[in-house]
Design a protein around this motif. Structure first.
Motif, mmCIF file in Angstrom:
data_model
loop_
_atom_site.group_PDB
_atom_site.id
_atom_site.type_symbol
_atom_site.label_atom_id
_atom_site.label_comp_id
_atom_site.label_asym_id
_atom_site.label_seq_id
_atom_site.Cartn_x
_atom_site.Cartn_y
_atom_site.Cartn_z
ATOM 1 N N UNK A 97 -3.735 -34.448 -12.806
ATOM 2 C CA UNK A 97 -4.509 -35.475 -13.381
ATOM 3 C C UNK A 97 -4.980 -36.214 -12.059
ATOM 4 N N UNK A 98 -6.179 -36.585 -11.851
ATOM 5 C CA UNK A 98 -6.805 -37.560 -10.631
ATOM 6 C C UNK A 98 -7.190 -38.817 -11.188
ATOM 7 N N UNK A 99 -6.443 -39.783 -10.689
ATOM 8 C CA UNK A 99 -6.882 -41.084 -11.331
ATOM 9 C C UNK A 99 -7.839 -41.900 -10.086
ATOM 10 N N UNK A 100 -9.105 -42.037 -10.620
ATOM 11 C CA UNK A 100 -9.730 -42.752 -9.559
ATOM 12 C C UNK A 100 -9.554 -44.229 -9.708
ATOM 13 N N UNK A 101 -9.082 -44.866 -8.890
ATOM 14 C CA UNK A 101 -8.526 -46.389 -8.745
ATOM 15 C C UNK A 101 -9.900 -47.129 -8.524
ATOM 16 N N UNK A 102 -10.811 -47.389 -9.543
ATOM 17 C CA UNK A 102 -11.868 -48.196 -9.121
ATOM 18 C C UNK A 102 -11.621 -49.665 -9.226
ATOM 19 N N UNK A 103 -10.495 -50.031 -9.734
ATOM 20 C CA UNK A 103 -10.086 -51.374 -10.133
ATOM 21 C C UNK A 103 -9.778 -52.379 -8.783
ATOM 22 N N UNK A 104 -9.276 -51.375 -7.827
ATOM 23 C CA UNK A 104 -8.827 -52.319 -6.575
ATOM 24 C C UNK A 104 -9.893 -52.926 -6.117
ATOM 25 N N UNK A 105 -9.635 -54.409 -5.560
ATOM 26 C CA UNK A 105 -10.673 -55.242 -4.699
ATOM 27 C C UNK A 105 -11.080 -54.364 -3.664
ATOM 28 N N UNK A 106 -10.338 -53.487 -2.746
ATOM 29 C CA UNK A 106 -10.884 -52.837 -1.649
ATOM 30 C C UNK A 106 -11.991 -51.819 -1.879
ATOM 31 N N UNK A 107 -11.897 -51.079 -3.074
ATOM 32 C CA UNK A 107 -12.959 -50.242 -3.571
ATOM 33 C C UNK A 107 -14.156 -51.135 -4.146
#
Length: 280
Positions: free
Chosen positions: A106-116
């Protein structure tokens, strides 16, 4: 444990309980300890292409470090979830592609982090979200998950519909339940009027069962996990308890969840997912 096993995005996992991206999941020895202490999936710390020294919550050695570990553990049958960050669309796609080729399940796109969010702005509008997630979906074969911000400017149902259209199988959501929530585990009944209890619950309802939801936040014991499942979570990610206790926290929570399922005459965790009801 048989009762706590689940299929997440179609991937068979030995347990619904897993670590959250970050705690004890950056260095190889930490990851190997998690793998040895618990039979569930391992979530890698969110990584970018070449590594980061700051911000501290995203400090990592770069995707090559994690792809090497993924190949090693994957060859022994371990289910791996690779977590992706980046400060450009191209970087996010390249990191996801590298993890995919390394065999992560599974690939989790961490689009929640402030950096992103501050660099890529994936949730600025639906067009941006579609562009980023769509590019990744077009390049990778692995099951795709997206970690969403706790506070969304976009309506949840619209995001869920977009995820379905792009074949995003999993939404990683905040387990932001009310602190005064009272739930009777035996009946699955929550006190008060029918309402949306958390972001997990909102995505479960909006996706109409077509997107699996992972709850992150507030999972410190088996009871917390049980309630998260009642509100729609297919799996739970553990952070704070892992920091406090070390790798043994995952197995403890798994055992506690299994015991509660047994006490309430449930043969599988799938029997309670989304089954919360209300007194009014």
């Amino acid at each position: 444990m048989e009762r706590t096993s689940i299929r997440l995005g179609g991937v068979a996992l030995n347990s619904t309980v897993m670590n959250a991206s970050g705690p004890h999941s950056a260095e190889k020895d930490e990851i190997l300890e998690l793998s040895a202490r618990h039979s569930g999936a391992i979530v890698f710390k969110s990584c970018n292409l070449t590594g980061l020294e700051a911000p501290d919550n995203l400090k990592n050695r770069g995707v090559d470090h994690f792809t090497a570990i993924a190949r090693d553990l994957g060859s022994h049958g371990k289910s791996i979830i690779g977590s992706v960050v980046g400060n450009t669309d191209d970087e996010i796609v390249k990191v996801a592609t590298a993890l995919d080729r390394a065999g992560v399940k599974i690939i989790e796109l961490n689009l929640a982090d402030d950096y992103v969010q501050n660099s890529v702005a994936p949730f600025a509008n639906m067009e941006r979200l579609k562009a980023i997630v769509g590019r990744v979906r077009g390049e990778v074969q692995a099951v795709l998950a997206v970690k969403v911000p706790p506070k969304l400017a976009i309506e949840v149902r619209a995001v869920a519909e977009l995820f379905k259209s792009l074949r995003v199988a999993i939404a990683v959501c905040a387990n932001d339940l009310p602190k005064d929530l009272q739930v009777d585990l035996a009946s699955g009944v929550a006190s008060g009027a029918r309402r949306t209890l958390s972001q997990v619950h909102a995505f479960y309802q909006a996706s109409e069962g077509l997107i699996d939801v992972v709850a992150v936040g507030g999972i410190n014991g088996g009871r917390d996990a049980y309630i998260a499942h009642l509100t729609g979570a297919h799996a739970v990610q553990v952070g704070s308890a892992l920091i406090k206790e070390g790798a043994g926290a995952l197995d403890r929570i798994d055992r506690e969840l299994d015991a509660l399922l047994s006490e309430n005459h449930k043969g599988a965790v799938s029997e309670i997912i989304g089954q919360v009801r209300f007194t009014e």
